[in-house]
Write an enzyme that holds these catalytic residues in place. Sequence first.
Site, PDB file in Angstrom:
ATOM      1  N   CYS A  70       0.091  20.517 -10.789  1.00 34.03           N
ATOM      2  CA  CYS A  70      -1.342  20.458 -10.503  1.00 34.03           C
ATOM      3  C   CYS A  70      -1.731  19.033 -10.120  1.00 34.03           C
ATOM      4  CB  CYS A  70      -2.154  20.925 -11.707  1.00 34.03           C
ATOM      5  SG  CYS A  70      -1.924  22.665 -12.110  1.00 34.03           S
ATOM      6  N   ALA A  94      -5.823  29.773 -19.733  1.00 36.92           N
ATOM      7  CA  ALA A  94      -5.520  30.820 -18.754  1.00 36.92           C
ATOM      8  C   ALA A  94      -4.163  30.508 -18.150  1.00 36.92           C
ATOM      9  CB  ALA A  94      -6.600  30.858 -17.677  1.00 36.92           C
ATOM     10  N   TYR A 103     -13.137  28.028 -16.000  1.00 35.40           N
ATOM     11  CA  TYR A 103     -12.838  29.434 -16.267  1.00 35.40           C
ATOM     12  C   TYR A 103     -14.052  30.095 -16.908  1.00 35.40           C
ATOM     13  CZ  TYR A 103      -7.992  28.821 -14.954  1.00 35.40           C
ATOM     14  OH  TYR A 103      -6.846  28.586 -14.231  1.00 35.40           O
ATOM     15  N   ARG A 126       0.824  -1.202   0.000  1.00 37.92           N
ATOM     16  CA  ARG A 126       0.000   0.000   0.000  1.00 37.92           C
ATOM     17  C   ARG A 126       0.863   1.260   0.000  1.00 37.92           C
ATOM     18  NH1 ARG A 126      -3.627  -2.404   4.892  1.00 37.92           N
ATOM     19  NH2 ARG A 126      -1.515  -2.403   5.742  1.00 37.92           N
ATOM     20  N   ARG A 127       2.115   1.078  -0.446  1.00 36.06           N
ATOM     21  CA  ARG A 127       3.071   2.187  -0.398  1.00 36.06           C
ATOM     22  C   ARG A 127       3.545   2.625  -1.781  1.00 36.06           C
ATOM     23  NH1 ARG A 127       6.989   0.257   4.656  1.00 36.06           N
ATOM     24  NH2 ARG A 127       5.294  -0.032   6.180  1.00 36.06           N
ATOM     25  N   HIS A 163     -12.340  23.582 -11.321  1.00 39.91           N
ATOM     26  CA  HIS A 163     -12.849  24.886 -11.719  1.00 39.91           C
ATOM     27  C   HIS A 163     -13.084  24.994 -13.221  1.00 39.91           C
ATOM     28  CE1 HIS A 163      -8.383  25.226 -11.407  1.00 39.91           C
ATOM     29  NE2 HIS A 163      -8.531  25.731 -12.641  1.00 39.91           N
ATOM     30  N   GLY A 208      -7.678  21.779 -10.976  1.00 38.54           N
ATOM     31  CA  GLY A 208      -8.018  21.170 -12.250  1.00 38.54           C
ATOM     32  C   GLY A 208      -8.847  22.090 -13.127  1.00 38.54           C
ATOM     33  N   ASP A 209      -8.302  22.476 -14.272  1.00 40.50           N
ATOM     34  CA  ASP A 209      -9.031  23.208 -15.303  1.00 40.50           C
ATOM     35  C   ASP A 209      -9.917  22.183 -16.013  1.00 40.50           C
ATOM     36  OD1 ASP A 209      -9.852  24.332 -17.709  1.00 40.50           O
ATOM     37  OD2 ASP A 209      -7.905  25.164 -18.231  1.00 40.50           O
TER      38      ASP A 209
END
Length: 342
Positions: A176, A341, A239, A156-157, A237, A198-199
């Site tokens: 991001c 952007a 824009y 799990r690493r 988000h 996140g765009d």
Amino acid sequence: MQQYLDLVDDTLSTGTYKRNRTGVDTIASFSGQYTVDLSEGFPLLTTKKMDGYRWNSLIHEVLWYLSGEEHIRNLREETKIWDAWADEEGLLDTAYGRFWRRYPVPEDDAALPGETWPDDAHRWVSVEETADGGARRVFDQIQYVLDTLEENPHSRRMVVNAWHPANATVSTLPPCHYSFVVNVQGGKLNLHLTQRSGDIALGVPFNVAAYALLANALAQRTGFEVGEFGHTVVDAHVYCGRGERGRWYANNLQYVQERLANVETKADYLDVKDWVVRTAPDERPDDEGYDHVPGLLEQLSREPRDRPAIRIADKPLDELTYDDVEVVDYESADALEFSVAE
């Protein structure tokens, strides 16, 4: 891919108006999450065109990550996707692949008391020569995952991290999509991606396809069936424009959301789009395309088509080239254009 359309709808329907460093305003929501079963097909969006030069950019970017390079002199021959953030020499002050393949390991005299770090002889550590003739130690996170999948697949690493807090505070554009985890369940390889930002219109479709490709490649090289792709976007988000156009959403987002709450069919999204286009102030010539809302409403009106398949040549990960990756049986709706952007 309906999961993506659900993310778009949720952000537009429940998000809040939010300004940001780019000067292009957003409608943002917190912690968007979804899961995609990769065994049902490759999640390249079909509600807008993602092949052609878009696919070309996507593949070359993933291969660039896997190379571990910190410059874009090879990448910029195929795509300009990172040009805006590189210096005159093509160097980036942060880069995903650099940390994937060459995460810095502190020297013994730089470690804090009580810390443990691998030595130079460790199999995932290498020593690189620096420009001034010195040396630095780096850790290969991708090779660590590949070897762990072979030797201890229930670990799990298997975490790969592109985020260095000190670097991020001064970087032109810190990562991001900054961390992913590989996890095996029931003989299937799953991958979960977390990104801080996140765009939705431009970035997220690329992120989904890139990490789905990586999951398929890792599974193929280690003998597992491919499982699920999980995705968490902390600040998801859309824009919505610059200047007067962006500020219009600050005052009118509630009315957009009231109309979205009454949507019953996909065609109804076009009615919301038409209302926004009629009511909002025109974008200035230099700002055209920064409002992603109309294009995403157009996308929401479209029905997802069958997912394509992905074919990856059977060769080591480090030897993959653009021609070794192929998307098969891909059909999509028409392209949608959005401005970036920066």
